[in-house]
Motif scaffolding. Structure first.
Motif, mmCIF file in Angstrom:
data_model
loop_
_atom_site.group_PDB
_atom_site.id
_atom_site.type_symbol
_atom_site.label_atom_id
_atom_site.label_comp_id
_atom_site.label_asym_id
_atom_site.label_seq_id
_atom_site.Cartn_x
_atom_site.Cartn_y
_atom_site.Cartn_z
ATOM 1 N N UNK A 6 23.695 34.255 -29.242
ATOM 2 C CA UNK A 6 24.029 35.592 -29.693
ATOM 3 C C UNK A 6 23.496 35.841 -31.105
ATOM 4 N N UNK A 7 23.513 34.800 -31.937
ATOM 5 C CA UNK A 7 22.957 34.953 -33.282
ATOM 6 C C UNK A 7 21.480 35.334 -33.229
ATOM 7 N N UNK A 8 20.735 34.704 -32.342
ATOM 8 C CA UNK A 8 19.312 35.014 -32.201
ATOM 9 C C UNK A 8 19.121 36.437 -31.674
ATOM 10 N N UNK A 9 19.956 36.822 -30.720
ATOM 11 C CA UNK A 9 19.865 38.166 -30.170
ATOM 12 C C UNK A 9 20.129 39.207 -31.255
ATOM 13 N N UNK A 10 21.175 38.998 -32.037
ATOM 14 C CA UNK A 10 21.502 39.942 -33.102
ATOM 15 C C UNK A 10 20.430 39.960 -34.189
ATOM 16 N N UNK A 11 19.808 38.820 -34.436
ATOM 17 C CA UNK A 11 18.744 38.764 -35.433
ATOM 18 C C UNK A 11 17.597 39.695 -35.060
ATOM 19 N N UNK A 12 17.349 39.827 -33.779
ATOM 20 C CA UNK A 12 16.261 40.683 -33.307
ATOM 21 C C UNK A 12 16.726 42.130 -33.143
ATOM 22 N N UNK A 13 17.959 42.329 -32.718
ATOM 23 C CA UNK A 13 18.465 43.653 -32.397
ATOM 24 C C UNK A 13 18.830 44.486 -33.623
ATOM 25 N N UNK A 14 19.485 43.878 -34.587
ATOM 26 C CA UNK A 14 19.914 44.618 -35.767
ATOM 27 C C UNK A 14 18.733 44.846 -36.705
ATOM 28 N N UNK A 15 18.761 45.935 -37.464
ATOM 29 C CA UNK A 15 17.692 46.156 -38.439
ATOM 30 C C UNK A 15 17.587 44.969 -39.396
ATOM 31 N N UNK A 16 16.387 44.660 -39.835
ATOM 32 C CA UNK A 16 16.151 43.474 -40.662
ATOM 33 C C UNK A 16 16.929 43.504 -41.977
ATOM 34 N N UNK A 17 17.268 44.692 -42.477
ATOM 35 C CA UNK A 17 17.981 44.783 -43.745
ATOM 36 C C UNK A 17 19.502 44.824 -43.580
ATOM 37 N N UNK A 18 19.998 44.523 -42.394
ATOM 38 C CA UNK A 18 21.443 44.488 -42.166
ATOM 39 C C UNK A 18 22.043 43.365 -43.006
ATOM 40 N N UNK A 19 23.090 43.684 -43.741
ATOM 41 C CA UNK A 19 23.689 42.704 -44.649
ATOM 42 C C UNK A 19 24.488 41.645 -43.884
ATOM 43 N N UNK A 20 24.786 40.574 -44.577
ATOM 44 C CA UNK A 20 25.544 39.477 -43.971
ATOM 45 C C UNK A 20 26.934 39.905 -43.495
ATOM 46 N N UNK A 21 27.695 40.688 -44.284
ATOM 47 C CA UNK A 21 28.999 41.122 -43.759
ATOM 48 C C UNK A 21 28.864 41.905 -42.450
ATOM 49 N N UNK A 67 23.912 48.267 -24.676
ATOM 50 C CA UNK A 67 24.298 47.852 -23.325
ATOM 51 C C UNK A 67 23.682 46.514 -22.933
ATOM 52 N N UNK A 68 22.612 46.110 -23.574
ATOM 53 C CA UNK A 68 21.971 44.836 -23.269
ATOM 54 C C UNK A 68 22.897 43.666 -23.581
ATOM 55 N N UNK A 69 23.878 43.885 -24.451
ATOM 56 C CA UNK A 69 24.842 42.826 -24.773
ATOM 57 C C UNK A 69 25.518 42.282 -23.522
ATOM 58 N N UNK A 70 25.764 43.164 -22.564
ATOM 59 C CA UNK A 70 26.469 42.742 -21.351
ATOM 60 C C UNK A 70 25.639 41.793 -20.501
ATOM 61 N N UNK A 71 24.332 41.810 -20.689
ATOM 62 C CA UNK A 71 23.477 40.917 -19.898
ATOM 63 C C UNK A 71 23.210 39.597 -20.629
#
Length: 184
Positions: free
Chosen positions: A1-16, A79-83
């Motif tokens: 999930x960490x890898x998925x979020x790394x790609x899905x969220x904008x690159x400038x998304x903060x750590x919190x 919605x891709x989270x569900x897969x």
């Protein structure tokens, strides 16, 4: 999930916001709704509106009215989270594991970046307490420049989260040992 979020969220998304997104993604139900207890958010020091606002601005979620005052509710738009593997019961266990792994009282660190890095390192550590990753992957997951990883790893060593770490001179991969094998 960490890898998925790394790609899905904008690159400038903060750590919190990334730490919050991780808990949301792992706790989301089949209708893409999530309810997070305020006490849990307080314990992770994520009880401020900024991470929620950041994820809303990224159009990743929208907060909604909670059923009780003791929770914050949101609807996720991904919605891709569900897969994504694993299935929901396994994701809920992973959310609890991530919560325990990143909890400031356990890690000895208070910042969201260090908490997120603690989860990343623990997720990439074997049963003996040793881990390895490509710096670019960890940097992307933690929203850092790869050059900042040395400082972060030194911080985690100073707080006792890591027993040791090093960068391989040939591959540049990061290697570490958690302070105890039971940390994983």
């Amino acid at each position: 999930m960490l890898s998925y979020l790394a790609v899905t969220l904008p690159h400038n998304t903060t750590s919190p916001a990334r730490l919050l997104a991780l808990q949301c993604a792992l706790r989301v139900d089949t209708t893409l709704h999530v309810r997070l207890p305020r006490g849990m958010l307080r314990s992770l020091r994520l009880d401020t509106p900024q991470p929620w606002r950041e994820l809303e601005q990224a159009r990743w979620l929208r907060t909604s009215l909670p059923r009780t005052s003791g929770e914050i509710a949101a609807q996720l738009f991904d919605a891709t989270l569900l897969s994504q593997a694993p299935a929901r019961p396994d994701r809920r266990r992973a959310a609890d594991w991530a919560l325990r792994t990143s909890h400031p009282s356990r890690t000895g660190v208070a910042g969201a970046l260090q908490q997120l890095a603690s989860v990343y390192l623990a997720a990439h550590t074997d049963a003996s307490g040793n881990g390895r990753t490509e710096p670019e992957r960890m940097a992307q997951a933690c929203s850092l420049n790869p050059e900042e990883l040395s400082h972060l790893m030194a911080q985690l060593t100073a707080t006792g989260q890591l027993r040791a770490w090093r960068r391989c001179p040939y591959s540049a991969d990061l290697y570490w040992t958690l302070r105890s094998a039971s940390s994983t």
